[in-house]
Design an enzyme around this catalytic site. Structure first.
Site, PDB file in Angstrom:
ATOM      1  CB  SER A 126      37.957  80.343  89.645  1.00 28.32           C
ATOM      2  OG  SER A 126      38.981  79.625  89.006  1.00 28.32           O
ATOM      3  CE1 TYR A 151      36.899  78.508  86.235  1.00 30.75           C
ATOM      4  CE2 TYR A 151      34.501  78.359  86.171  1.00 30.75           C
ATOM      5  CZ  TYR A 151      35.681  78.364  86.883  1.00 30.75           C
ATOM      6  OH  TYR A 151      35.659  78.220  88.239  1.00 30.75           O
ATOM      7  CE  LYS A 155      33.135  80.842  88.792  1.00 30.46           C
ATOM      8  NZ  LYS A 155      31.962  80.801  89.699  1.00 30.46           N
TER       9      LYS A 155
HETATM   10  C1  WQD Z   1      44.821  70.358  86.018  1.00 28.45           C
HETATM   11  C2  WQD Z   1      46.144  70.062  85.347  1.00 28.45           C
HETATM   12  C3  WQD Z   1      46.034  70.062  82.946  1.00 28.45           C
HETATM   13  C4  WQD Z   1      43.621  66.464  82.441  1.00 28.45           C
HETATM   14  C5  WQD Z   1      40.401  73.599  87.378  1.00 28.45           C
HETATM   15  C6  WQD Z   1      38.924  73.677  87.264  1.00 28.45           C
HETATM   16  C7  WQD Z   1      38.458  75.100  87.229  1.00 28.45           C
HETATM   17  C8  WQD Z   1      39.122  75.915  88.303  1.00 28.45           C
HETATM   18  C9  WQD Z   1      40.621  75.774  88.257  1.00 28.45           C
HETATM   19  C10 WQD Z   1      37.805  76.268  90.258  1.00 28.45           C
HETATM   20  C11 WQD Z   1      46.370  70.960  84.112  1.00 28.45           C
HETATM   21  C12 WQD Z   1      46.425  68.689  83.496  1.00 28.45           C
HETATM   22  C13 WQD Z   1      44.315  67.531  83.017  1.00 28.45           C
HETATM   23  C14 WQD Z   1      44.336  65.467  81.727  1.00 28.45           C
HETATM   24  C15 WQD Z   1      46.377  66.621  82.198  1.00 28.45           C
HETATM   25  N1  WQD Z   1      38.670  75.516  89.602  1.00 28.45           N
HETATM   26  N2  WQD Z   1      45.673  67.581  82.886  1.00 28.45           N
HETATM   27  N3  WQD Z   1      45.696  65.580  81.636  1.00 28.45           N
HETATM   28  O1  WQD Z   1      42.425  73.311  84.212  1.00 28.45           O
HETATM   29  O2  WQD Z   1      43.544  73.661  86.484  1.00 28.45           O
HETATM   30  O3  WQD Z   1      41.023  73.978  86.172  1.00 28.45           O
HETATM   31  O4  WQD Z   1      40.903  74.389  88.405  1.00 28.45           O
HETATM   32  O5  WQD Z   1      37.279  77.244  89.911  1.00 28.45           O
HETATM   33  O6  WQD Z   1      37.059  75.067  87.427  1.00 28.45           O
HETATM   34  O7  WQD Z   1      38.537  73.032  86.071  1.00 28.45           O
HETATM   35  O8  WQD Z   1      42.056  71.703  86.167  1.00 28.45           O
HETATM   36  O9  WQD Z   1      42.054  69.271  86.395  1.00 28.45           O
HETATM   37  O10 WQD Z   1      41.501  70.287  84.126  1.00 28.45           O
HETATM   38  O11 WQD Z   1      43.830  70.366  84.985  1.00 28.45           O
HETATM   39  O12 WQD Z   1      47.620  66.691  82.078  1.00 28.45           O
HETATM   40  O13 WQD Z   1      43.764  64.480  81.175  1.00 28.45           O
HETATM   41  O14 WQD Z   1      46.114  68.725  84.860  1.00 28.45           O
HETATM   42  O15 WQD Z   1      46.804  70.374  81.797  1.00 28.45           O
HETATM   43  O16 WQD Z   1      47.741  71.270  84.050  1.00 28.45           O
HETATM   44  P1  WQD Z   1      42.363  73.219  85.688  1.00 28.45           P
HETATM   45  P2  WQD Z   1      42.288  70.342  85.385  1.00 28.45           P
END
Ligand code: WQD
Length: 340
Positions: A126, A151, A155
Site C-alpha cells: 500500500s 493498517y 503493510k
Molecule cells: C481518501 C480521501 C479522506 C471519506 C485508502 C485505503 C487504504 C489504502 C490507501 C490500499 C482522504 C477523504 C474520505 C469521506 C473524505 N489503499 N475522505 N470524506 O484513507 O486514502 O486509504 O487508500 O492499500 O486501504 O483505505 O482512502 O477513501 O478513506 O480517503 O473527505 O467521507 O478522502 O480524508 O483524504 P485513504 P479514503
C-alpha cells in the site's frame, strides 16, 4: 494452464483480479474466509468469465487449514496475497485486530509458499507505507516514514517480513505492489466494491450519498496546504489494478532474470484532491452532491501520489482509465446494487 492461488479472492481487488487472470488464460483458486467479503462476489466473477471458481473458506491465521489447502492443490505456479483488513480508520480503532490478522496470515502463507515449492509471489502492499512523504510524487526509492495508521504499519511490517524471508529463500521471486487508491467497478457493473458495514472510503461514500443511502458527505479537512485545501490522493481504477497483477505474474513466470524481491508503485501517477474527485463525480453522474467541509480525519496523510515509471517500463503496464471513468463505473455499480 498455469494455476494461481489468490487469497482474498472474494474481496474487491481480489475478485477483479480473478476476472483479469482468467481472461488472460490462467487457472485460479480463491482462499477467502469472508471476514470482510461475500461468497456471492464469485457468482459475479463466474457470470463475467463463465468459469466456476473454487474457494477455500478458511482463516489464513490457522496453519493447519492453510497446510491442507496446499496438500490438496497440487502444482500451484504462483500466489497473489490480497487477504488483509484495509480500513485506515478501523485500524486506528482496533490495532490488535489489524496486527494479528494481517501479520499472522502472512506468516502462514509465506511458510506454505516455501514448504510446497511455490516460486512466484505477489504481495498486496500500500502507498500508506510512505506516510507523509517529503517528496512527491513518491518513487519506490522514497524513504518510508512513520506509518500514519496501524493498517499502514501492518503493510510496512509485511514488506519487511517478505524481504527477510526472501533473503533465505533465493529460489522464490517476490513482487510487492504498493496500491494507491483503488476505486470504481468492473465495466459490466456485475462486480464492484461492497463496503463492509458503513463505508470508510471516499468513493463508496460519494456514490451512497448520491443515491440517497447516506445523508451528507463530509470533506475531511479544507485547510491543508494543497491547491484547494483538501487532501490529495492517487485514484486508480480497480480494473487497472487487477490487470497489473496479471502483468506481475506473467513477469514472474517468464524466464528472464529478476530480483528476489522487487517493489512497484501501482497508481495512476495523478494527484487528485477530494474536491476535484467530487467535481468529477458530479460531472459524469449529472448529480449534485450534498457535502460540507468539516474537520480533518485522524490517520490521513495530506498528499500522496505515485511516480509510475518503474511499473510501466518493467511490468509493461499502464493505467487505461481516468478519474471520470472511475467515477462513472462506481456510479453504475451503485445504481446496479440498488436494483437488488
Ligand atoms: C481518501 C480521501 C479522506 C471519506 C485508502 C485505503 C487504504 C489504502 C490507501 C490500499 C482522504 C477523504 C474520505 C469521506 C473524505 N489503499 N475522505 N470524506 O484513507 O486514502 O486509504 O487508500 O492499500 O486501504 O483505505 O482512502 O477513501 O478513506 O480517503 O473527505 O467521507 O478522502 O480524508 O483524504 P485513504 P479514503
Amino acid at each position: 494452464m498455469q494455476k494461481i492461488l489468490v487469497t482474498g479472492g472474494c474481496g474487491y481487488i481480489g475478485s477483479h483480479t480473478l476476472v483479469d487472470l482468467i481472461e488472460h488464460g490462467f487457472e485460479v483458486i480463491s482462499v477467502d474466509n469472508h471476514l470482510r467479503s461475500r461468497a456471492k462476489q464469485l457468482d459475479g466473477v463466474e457470470k463475467i468469465t463463465g468459469k466456476k471458481i473454487k474457494n477455500y473458506a478458511v482463516d489464513l491465521c490457522n496453519w493447519d487449514a492453510v497446510e491442507n489447502i496446499f496438500k490438496e492443490e497440487k502444482n500451484i505456479d504462483g500466489i497473489i496475497h490480497f487477504a488483509a483488513l484495509k480500513s485506515v480508520p478501523e485500524s486506528v480503532a482496533e490495532p490488535l485486530l489489524y496486527y494479528h490478522n494481517n501479520i499472522a496470515s502472512l506468516v502462514n502463507i509465506l511458510k506454505a509458499t516455501a514448504q510446497f515449492g511455490v516460486k512466484e509471489f505477489v504481495f498486496s502492499s500500500s502507498c500508506s507505507v510512505y506516510g507523509n512523504a517529503d517528496e512527491l510524487p513518491v518513487t519506490e526509492a522514497t524513504p518510508l516514514k512513520y506509518a500514519e495508521s496501524p493498517y499502514g504499519f501492518s503493510k510496512q511490517i509485511g514488506e519487511r517480513m517478505i524481504k527477510d524471508f526472501a533473503a533465505v529463500h533465493a529460489d522464490i521471486n517476490f513482487i510487492l505492489l504498493r496500491y494507491f487508491n483503488p476505486v470504481g467497478a468492473h465495466e459490466s457493473a456485475i462486480i464492484g466494491e461492497v463496503p463492509y458495514d458503513r463505508p470508510n472510503n471516499l468513493v463508496p461514500i460519494i456514490t451512497q450519498s448520491a443515491i440517497g443511502k447516506m445523508q451528507q458527505l463530509t470533506v475531511f479537512g479544507g485547510d491543508y496546504d494543497t491547491r484547494d485545501g483538501s487532501c490529495v490522493r492517487d485514484y486508480i481504477h480497480v480494473s487497472d489494478v487487477a490487470h497489473a497483477h496479471t502483468c506481475a505474474m506473467k513477469y514472474l513466470l517468464n524466464d528472464a532474470p529478476k530480483k528476489n524481491v522487487d517493489v512497484f508503485n501501482l497508481g495512476s501517477g495523478n494527484g487528485v484532491t477530494v474536491l476535484e474527485a467530487i467535481n468529477a463525480f458530479e460531472k459524469v453522474s449529472g448529480t449534485k452532491l450534498n457535502y460540507k467541509v468539516g474537520e480533518r480525519r485522524d490517520g490521513d496523510v495530506i498528499a500522496v501520489y505515485a511516480n509510475i515509471d518503474k511499473v510501466k517500463s518493467i511490468l509493461q503496464w499502464q493505467p487505461q482509465r481516468n478519474i471520470e471513468q472511475m467515477m462513472l463505473s462506481a456510479w453504475n455499480w451503485e445504481k446496479q446494487m440498488a436494483t437488488k
